[in-house]
Design an enzyme around this catalytic site. Structure first.
Site, PDB file in Angstrom:
ATOM      1  CG  ASP A   1      -2.256   0.952   0.818  1.00  0.00           C
ATOM      2  OD1 ASP A   1      -3.150   0.394   1.661  1.00  0.00           O
ATOM      3  OD2 ASP A   1      -2.153   1.936   0.181  1.00  0.00           O
TER       4      ASP A   1
ATOM      5  CD  GLU B   1      -6.874   5.621   2.480  1.00  0.00           C
ATOM      6  OE1 GLU B   1      -6.772   5.884   1.342  1.00  0.00           O
ATOM      7  OE2 GLU B   1      -5.972   5.084   3.333  1.00  0.00           O
TER       8      GLU B   1
HETATM    9  C1  GLC Z   1      -4.450   4.089  -0.197  1.00  0.00           C
HETATM   10  C2  GLC Z   1      -5.421   3.071   0.269  1.00  0.00           C
HETATM   11  C3  GLC Z   1      -5.393   1.998  -1.029  1.00  0.00           C
HETATM   12  C4  GLC Z   1      -5.239   2.314  -2.140  1.00  0.00           C
HETATM   13  C5  GLC Z   1      -3.879   3.098  -2.456  1.00  0.00           C
HETATM   14  C6  GLC Z   1      -3.533   3.935  -3.542  1.00  0.00           C
HETATM   15  O1  GLC Z   1      -3.960   4.547   1.034  1.00  0.00           O
HETATM   16  O2  GLC Z   1      -5.091   2.289   1.404  1.00  0.00           O
HETATM   17  O3  GLC Z   1      -6.804   1.480  -0.802  1.00  0.00           O
HETATM   18  O4  GLC Z   1      -5.249   1.617  -3.135  1.00  0.00           O
HETATM   19  O5  GLC Z   1      -3.510   4.003  -1.232  1.00  0.00           O
HETATM   20  O6  GLC Z   1      -4.234   5.122  -3.741  1.00  0.00           O
END
Ligand code: GLC
Length: 631
Positions: A325, A522
């Site tokens: 991530d 988030e």
């Molecule tokens: C974010 C998320 C993830 C996402 C990634 C790219 O922090 O946790 O779900 O795909 O970053 O945007």
């Protein structure tokens, strides 16, 4: 459908990038086509077919052979570059070539200007030209969060978020949504989405509850049909894109529903509740899996070799690649930024590609040093790169590296909007209907509409819409719930809208209150305190109650809210979730155009203090998992 054309728009010929001869590459005489056949002569194991300089460039070869041949020609710089993913705003096209970076991403809301399908495709092609200009000409792959339609690209169809799709209990519909999303992602020139989220949301305080299909592993597993929609019959099929099952594993089970928190459960519970959707995804051939920020019993997932390698790649047989991530490896030692040790730990745990996303130069230098010191075995690097290259070959990127602009007309198409409207209809959950007030008649008497979410497509869409967090307002084209109501009533009646409910009187036959949450994503959506309606909504509802007009409440939210105290004042209640750009689907249910079939994807708590509350835990909520009325 036509193949991906090159940047000039002309379907790409079989261009061969003649790489400089490396110690491994042996100039081989080209086999010549058999007289008259026109087709390239069958190559033997060491000699490419006519028209190709190296075997890996020959699409008639088995993918495994192409991977093996290419891997054997790659330097450490080539390999580490393939394991590097950089954010579009952090890297120049020149650096894509210099550092041989194999993947670019758009973080939430990170868009080119103009934010149009053509603008995205032009950006994609500029990065791709830089990638194929590297010595071995390995194309890059571009990822973004198309999590409810291609939500970063303006004009795209915005489908209901996953919690509403879970309420449909319709895996076939969700597969169609995956296909439509793949077409719109392709139409913007892109080839990889960081979706679906297969989290099993166990505590509704979590700000990502709406990204979950629901609170049970069975429901999330059933909706992995979206992967088949996204990836198509094969990854090389027209408009197929790479899917990502995320976030592995247990992100929805953290204590207190804290985003990126600690999932403190036994291995038995982790395997029973959180692992099954990922097994279902692997069984469906998902091409990539994103690792969760969260921890399991105090161990960060990004450093958990047992779960990433032994369980996921070993036991479940996952053959795609694992992507981190966003800057997640920075968290391994608890200090800001990332170290060579954190890079080493993550790669050795089983990560194959790192979403750095900004300081890609440092990442590359750390990983190279780790390999040169022996801290990261070359075998681990080769496994990671082989997994990544396999997906790139399967996608057909080596043959057709540039944006396929032939799908641009699918972006926001009426067919896709009709599909989204059907999804909205099926996602509505009728929780109360006293006296059968619903469906409302389309004619006779005045309808009053109130609430901050009635005429706000941004609120209906929620987070991950144009921007990372989403926002209120007229942010995307589509139909608000109010517009849907006005269309449903038509000339047979009158509709009065007052955002705060002022102006209502007893002359109205019904009042529709569209209330709930405003967008978030988030951790910013975590609710650590009360989970009731906000003061704006409560004031609106009070005005409606005082008028004595029967109230139908439509709750636009990413999760169940604590509404037990207000429920007795309402004649009817519909959980609308986050319906997206096609708000008319809500009106279809309210006015009888569709007999509601939605079922709760999560248990509805009788009060915030019951969280977490889930099916089978012995607690009695306000409405049980699976509850939903019809007409
Ligand atoms: C974010 C998320 C993830 C996402 C990634 C790219 O922090 O946790 O779900 O795909 O970053 O945007």
């Amino acid at each position: 459908m036509s193949p991906r054309p090159d940047a000039s728009g002309v379907p790409r010929r079989r261009l061969r990038r003649v790489a400089p001869l490396s110690a491994l590459a042996v100039a081989v005489p080209l086999a010549f086509a058999a007289a008259g056949s026109g087709a390239p002569a069958r190559a033997d194991a060491t000699r490419p077919a006519a028209g190709y300089t190296y075997p890996y460039q020959d699409p008639s070869r088995r993918v495994a052979d192409r991977v093996s041949d290419l891997l054997g020609r790659m330097s450490l710089d080539d390999k580490v570059g393939q394991m590097t993913q950089a954010e579009r705003g952090a890297i120049s096209t020149a650096d894509v070539t210099t550092y041989r970076v194999g993947s670019i991403l758009s973080g939430g809301g990170s868009a080119p200007s103009p934010n149009t399908p053509a603008g995205w495709a032009d950006m994609y092609d500029s990065f791709q030209r830089a990638a194929v200009a590297t010595p071995l000409g390995i194309p890059m792959i571009y990822g973004l969060d198309a999590v409810h339609g291609n939500n970063n690209v303006y004009g795209s169809t915005i489908f209901p978020h996953n919690i509403g799709l879970g309420a449909t209990r319709d895996p076939a519909l969700v597969q169609q949504i995956g296909r439509a999303t793949a077409e719109e992602v392709t139409g913007a020139g892109l080839d990889w989405t960081f979706a679906p989220c297969l989290c099993v949301a166990r505590n509704d305080r979590w700000g990502r509850t709406y990204e979950s299909f629901g609170e049970t592993p069975e429901l999330a597993s059933s909706m992995t049909t979206v992967i088949t929609g996204l990836q198509g019959p094969t990854l090389a099929s027209p408009a197929s894109i790479l899917a990502t099952a995320k976030h592995y594993v247990g992100d929805g089970g953290t204590t207190g529903g804290r985003d990126q928190g600690d999932t403190q459960v036994s291995e038995q519970e982790l395997r029973a509740i959180h692992l099954p959707p990922f097994k279902a995804a692997v069984d469906r051939g998902v091409g990539s899996i994103m690792v969760s920020y969260s921890s399991w019993n105090g161990v960060k997932m990004h450093g958990n070799r047992y779960l990433l390698t032994d369980v996921l790649k070993g036991e479940l047989g996952f053959k795609g690649f694992l992507v981190s991530d966003w800057a997640a490896i920075d968290q391994l030692d608890g200090a800001s930024g990332f170290t060579q040790q954190e890079v080493t730990t993550a790669i050795n745990a089983g990560l194959d590609m790192i979403m750095v996303p900004n300081d890609y130069r440092t990442f590359i230098s750390y990983l190279k040093a780790a390999v040169q010191s022996g801290a990261v075995p070359t075998s681990r690097i080769d496994d990671a790169v082989s997994r990544i290259l396999t997906k790139k070959f399967e996608l057909g990127l080596f043959e057709h590296p540039y944006a396929d602009r032939s799908y641009a007309q699918t972006v926001g198409s009426q067919a896709h909007r009709d599909l989204a409207r059907q999804a909205v209809r099926e996602s509505q959950v009728l929780l109360k209907n006293a006296g059968g007030i619903l469906p409302l008649s389309r004619t006779g008497g005045k309808i009053f509409v109130a609430g901050k979410n009635a005429d706000d497509i941004g609120n209906s869409s929620g987070g991950w819409t144009i921007s990372w967090q989403g926002r209120s307002g007229n942010i995307v084209p589509g139909t608000t719930i109010l517009q849907g109501i006005r269309s449903a009533v038509g000339s047979g009646g009158t509709v009065t809208y007052s955002r705060d409910g002022s102006g209502i009187d007893s002359s109205y036959r019904a009042a529709i209150a569209v209330v709930g949450e405003t967008p978030y994503a988030e951790g910013q959506g975590d609710r650590t305190g009360a989970m009731g309606l906000d003061s704006t909504d409560l004031a609106t509802l009070q005005r409606l109650k005082a008028s004595g007009v029967p109230v139908v409440t439509v709750l636009v939210s990413g999760r169940p809210l604590d509404i037990a105290a207000q429920l007795p004042d309402w004649r009817a209640l519909v959980a609308s979730w986050l319906p997206g750009s096609e708000g008319a689907g809500v009106a279809d249910v309210l006015f009888g155009g569709y007999n509601p079939t939605g079922k709760l994807p999560v248990t509805w708590p009788a009060g915030t203090s019951q969280e977490p509350i889930n099916s089978g835990d012995g607690k009695i909520g306000l409405f049980p998992y699976g509850y939903g009325l019809n007409y």
